[in-house]
Every structure is written in C-alpha cells, then in structure tokens.
Design a protein around this motif. Structure first.
Motif, PDB file in Angstrom:
ATOM      1  N   ARG A 152       4.566  45.806  41.545  1.00 25.04           N
ATOM      2  CA  ARG A 152       4.135  45.328  40.224  1.00 25.04           C
ATOM      3  C   ARG A 152       3.324  46.392  39.496  1.00 25.04           C
ATOM      4  NH1 ARG A 152       6.733  42.954  37.612  1.00 25.04           N
ATOM      5  NH2 ARG A 152       8.134  44.108  38.866  1.00 25.04           N
ATOM      6  N   LEU A 153       2.474  47.111  40.224  1.00 23.19           N
ATOM      7  CA  LEU A 153       1.658  48.154  39.605  1.00 23.19           C
ATOM      8  C   LEU A 153       2.526  49.296  39.100  1.00 23.19           C
ATOM      9  CD1 LEU A 153      -1.205  49.198  38.973  1.00 23.19           C
ATOM     10  CD2 LEU A 153      -1.194  50.268  41.243  1.00 23.19           C
ATOM     11  N   ILE A 192       2.030  44.197  54.753  1.00 22.51           N
ATOM     12  CA  ILE A 192       3.267  44.858  54.326  1.00 22.51           C
ATOM     13  C   ILE A 192       3.835  44.154  53.096  1.00 22.51           C
ATOM     14  CG2 ILE A 192       5.674  45.320  54.957  1.00 22.51           C
ATOM     15  CD1 ILE A 192       4.615  45.724  57.878  1.00 22.51           C
ATOM     16  N   LEU A 193       3.957  42.842  53.169  1.00 19.91           N
ATOM     17  CA  LEU A 193       4.504  42.080  52.040  1.00 19.91           C
ATOM     18  C   LEU A 193       3.595  42.176  50.820  1.00 19.91           C
ATOM     19  CD1 LEU A 193       5.710  38.847  53.862  1.00 19.91           C
ATOM     20  CD2 LEU A 193       7.138  40.689  52.937  1.00 19.91           C
ATOM     21  N   GLY A 194       2.298  41.993  51.029  1.00 20.86           N
ATOM     22  CA  GLY A 194       1.343  42.041  49.919  1.00 20.86           C
ATOM     23  C   GLY A 194       1.300  43.407  49.255  1.00 20.86           C
ATOM     24  N   ALA A 195       1.277  44.454  50.073  1.00 22.19           N
ATOM     25  CA  ALA A 195       1.239  45.815  49.528  1.00 22.19           C
ATOM     26  C   ALA A 195       2.520  46.126  48.758  1.00 22.19           C
ATOM     27  CB  ALA A 195       1.029  46.833  50.644  1.00 22.19           C
ATOM     28  N   ALA A 196       3.657  45.735  49.312  1.00 20.74           N
ATOM     29  CA  ALA A 196       4.927  46.003  48.627  1.00 20.74           C
ATOM     30  C   ALA A 196       4.965  45.301  47.277  1.00 20.74           C
ATOM     31  CB  ALA A 196       6.103  45.570  49.495  1.00 20.74           C
ATOM     32  N   VAL A 203      12.595  51.037  38.318  1.00 22.82           N
ATOM     33  CA  VAL A 203      13.541  50.688  39.379  1.00 22.82           C
ATOM     34  C   VAL A 203      12.810  50.537  40.715  1.00 22.82           C
ATOM     35  CG1 VAL A 203      15.543  51.485  40.689  1.00 22.82           C
ATOM     36  CG2 VAL A 203      15.493  51.750  38.195  1.00 22.82           C
ATOM     37  N   ILE A 204      11.909  51.460  41.019  1.00 26.51           N
ATOM     38  CA  ILE A 204      11.142  51.387  42.265  1.00 26.51           C
ATOM     39  C   ILE A 204      10.277  50.123  42.275  1.00 26.51           C
ATOM     40  CG2 ILE A 204       9.266  52.462  43.595  1.00 26.51           C
ATOM     41  CD1 ILE A 204      10.474  55.191  42.684  1.00 26.51           C
ATOM     42  N   GLY A 205       9.603  49.878  41.161  1.00 24.01           N
ATOM     43  CA  GLY A 205       8.741  48.701  41.066  1.00 24.01           C
ATOM     44  C   GLY A 205       9.501  47.404  41.266  1.00 24.01           C
ATOM     45  N   MET A 206      10.640  47.275  40.619  1.00 22.94           N
ATOM     46  CA  MET A 206      11.438  46.052  40.774  1.00 22.94           C
ATOM     47  C   MET A 206      12.015  45.963  42.178  1.00 22.94           C
ATOM     48  SD  MET A 206      10.999  44.199  38.185  1.00 22.94           S
ATOM     49  CE  MET A 206      11.974  42.910  38.947  1.00 22.94           C
ATOM     50  N   SER A 207      12.425  47.087  42.746  1.00 16.62           N
ATOM     51  CA  SER A 207      12.977  47.074  44.104  1.00 16.62           C
ATOM     52  C   SER A 207      11.938  46.607  45.114  1.00 16.62           C
ATOM     53  CB  SER A 207      13.498  48.458  44.488  1.00 16.62           C
ATOM     54  OG  SER A 207      14.559  48.832  43.639  1.00 16.62           O
ATOM     55  N   LEU A 208      10.710  47.117  45.016  1.00 14.18           N
ATOM     56  CA  LEU A 208       9.637  46.678  45.906  1.00 14.18           C
ATOM     57  C   LEU A 208       9.325  45.195  45.713  1.00 14.18           C
ATOM     58  CD1 LEU A 208       7.155  49.695  45.767  1.00 14.18           C
ATOM     59  CD2 LEU A 208       8.401  48.869  47.777  1.00 14.18           C
ATOM     60  N   THR A 209       9.327  44.775  44.460  1.00 12.86           N
ATOM     61  CA  THR A 209       9.058  43.369  44.154  1.00 12.86           C
ATOM     62  C   THR A 209      10.115  42.471  44.777  1.00 12.86           C
ATOM     63  OG1 THR A 209       7.942  43.934  42.080  1.00 12.86           O
ATOM     64  CG2 THR A 209       8.830  41.691  42.273  1.00 12.86           C
ATOM     65  N   TRP A 210      11.368  42.752  44.495  1.00 16.09           N
ATOM     66  CA  TRP A 210      12.450  41.913  45.014  1.00 16.09           C
ATOM     67  C   TRP A 210      12.517  41.960  46.536  1.00 16.09           C
ATOM     68  CZ3 TRP A 210      16.547  43.708  40.948  1.00 16.09           C
ATOM     69  CH2 TRP A 210      16.321  43.034  39.744  1.00 16.09           C
ATOM     70  N   LEU A 211      12.316  43.141  47.118  1.00 13.16           N
ATOM     71  CA  LEU A 211      12.358  43.263  48.572  1.00 13.16           C
ATOM     72  C   LEU A 211      11.259  42.419  49.221  1.00 13.16           C
ATOM     73  CD1 LEU A 211      13.580  44.565  51.102  1.00 13.16           C
ATOM     74  CD2 LEU A 211      11.975  46.465  50.772  1.00 13.16           C
ATOM     75  N   SER A 212      10.048  42.497  48.689  1.00 14.17           N
ATOM     76  CA  SER A 212       8.944  41.728  49.271  1.00 14.17           C
ATOM     77  C   SER A 212       9.191  40.227  49.130  1.00 14.17           C
ATOM     78  CB  SER A 212       7.604  42.123  48.645  1.00 14.17           C
ATOM     79  OG  SER A 212       7.571  41.809  47.274  1.00 14.17           O
ATOM     80  N   LEU A 213       9.673  39.792  47.976  1.00 12.32           N
ATOM     81  CA  LEU A 213       9.937  38.362  47.788  1.00 12.32           C
ATOM     82  C   LEU A 213      11.119  37.896  48.633  1.00 12.32           C
ATOM     83  CD1 LEU A 213       9.324  37.959  43.950  1.00 12.32           C
ATOM     84  CD2 LEU A 213       7.830  37.254  45.829  1.00 12.32           C
ATOM     85  N   LEU A 214      12.140  38.725  48.750  1.00  9.24           N
ATOM     86  CA  LEU A 214      13.289  38.379  49.585  1.00  9.24           C
ATOM     87  C   LEU A 214      12.858  38.222  51.045  1.00  9.24           C
ATOM     88  CD1 LEU A 214      16.403  38.067  49.961  1.00  9.24           C
ATOM     89  CD2 LEU A 214      16.448  40.537  50.336  1.00  9.24           C
ATOM     90  N   LEU A 215      12.102  39.182  51.550  1.00 12.94           N
ATOM     91  CA  LEU A 215      11.638  39.105  52.935  1.00 12.94           C
ATOM     92  C   LEU A 215      10.721  37.900  53.155  1.00 12.94           C
ATOM     93  CD1 LEU A 215      10.975  42.871  53.731  1.00 12.94           C
ATOM     94  CD2 LEU A 215      12.850  41.439  54.556  1.00 12.94           C
TER      95      LEU A 215
END
Length: 140
Positions: free
Chosen positions: A95-96, A86-90, A112-124
């Motif tokens: 990033r892609l 989940i984290l790796g895919a997000a 916006v979607i790309g940055m949101s997924l990036t920040w969410l995965s790193l935050l989690l």
C-alpha cells in the motif's frame, strides 16, 4: 525486542494494523490538504491533484480494511507471529509503495509492485483463513 521472535501473534497483528491505520490517516490528510490548497470544498472539483490524492486514499481504503480484518482473525486463531509479520509487512509496504508511486500520467513499476504485494498478501491470508476453517473444525 526482536519483533520477529519476541512478539505474540496479537502484537504482530496490532503492529501492522496500527501502521496501516496511520497510513490511511496520512493519505486522508493529503486529500484534505490538496482540497484546501486548490480551494475545493467537495469531491475533486475537477482538479487533477485533488483527484489523484483522493484515488490514492480511496485505493488504500478499499484494501486495508480487509487486510486488517484478516490479520485480526488469523491472530485470534493463533497464527504464528512471523506469519502475521509477513502478511502485514507485504500489505503495508504494498500500500505504501502504491501510494508513493501512483501517477495520473503513466503506469509505474511501483504501482505494479504495490498492487502485487497487496493482492498476494490478501490472497495468502484468504487461503489461510479458509484452510484454517476446515482444519480447525476437525479439531474443535
């Protein structure tokens, strides 16, 4: 092989880390090709195409190493493979998507979607690491 159920935590971390490294290589190659095509030897040479390719690569290079590090430590701590997927895919798809949709002329939904997924995965991932530091110390 079902990657969600048959992979170990180390294999899951390896899969997403490897994909992100390959993404960095592709983005780096795009910078080299843009420089070559625009006859720029160093930096962006004031060329918008080279600048954009450089920023797309730079942005990925700013976030991917932290994500790979988090995946590696979480795998060493025995985090279940599905969590690492989940984290790796997000992070990978964040990033892609960001790289593909980044534009120098206007903000994009993909950015916006790309940055949101990036920040969410790193935050989690960061929160999981902190929690595990305290939960793990109570048992070890």
């Amino acid at each position: 092989m079902n990657i969600l159920t048959d992979m170990t935590h180390a294999q899951a971390a390896a899969l997403w880390s490897g994909l992100m490294i390959l993404l960095l290589v592709v983005l780096g190659a795009r910078v080299a090709m843009a420089r070559r095509g625009n006859r720029v030897v160093l930096g962006d040479g004031g060329n918008a195409q080279v600048l954009l390719a450089s920023r797309v690569f730079g942005n990925a290079a700013e976030y991917i190493p932290a994500g790979i590090g988090a995946l590696a430590v979480l795998a060493m701590l025995g985090m279940p493979a599905y969590v690492l997927h989940i984290l790796g895919a997000a992070l990978f798809f964040g990033r892609l998507i960001h790289a593909v949709t980044l534009s120098d002329t206007r903000p994009t939904v993909g950015r916006v979607i790309g940055m949101s997924l990036t920040w969410l995965s790193l935050l989690l991932a960061g929160l999981m690491l902190i929690v595990h530091a305290f939960v793990g110390s109570a048992h070890g």
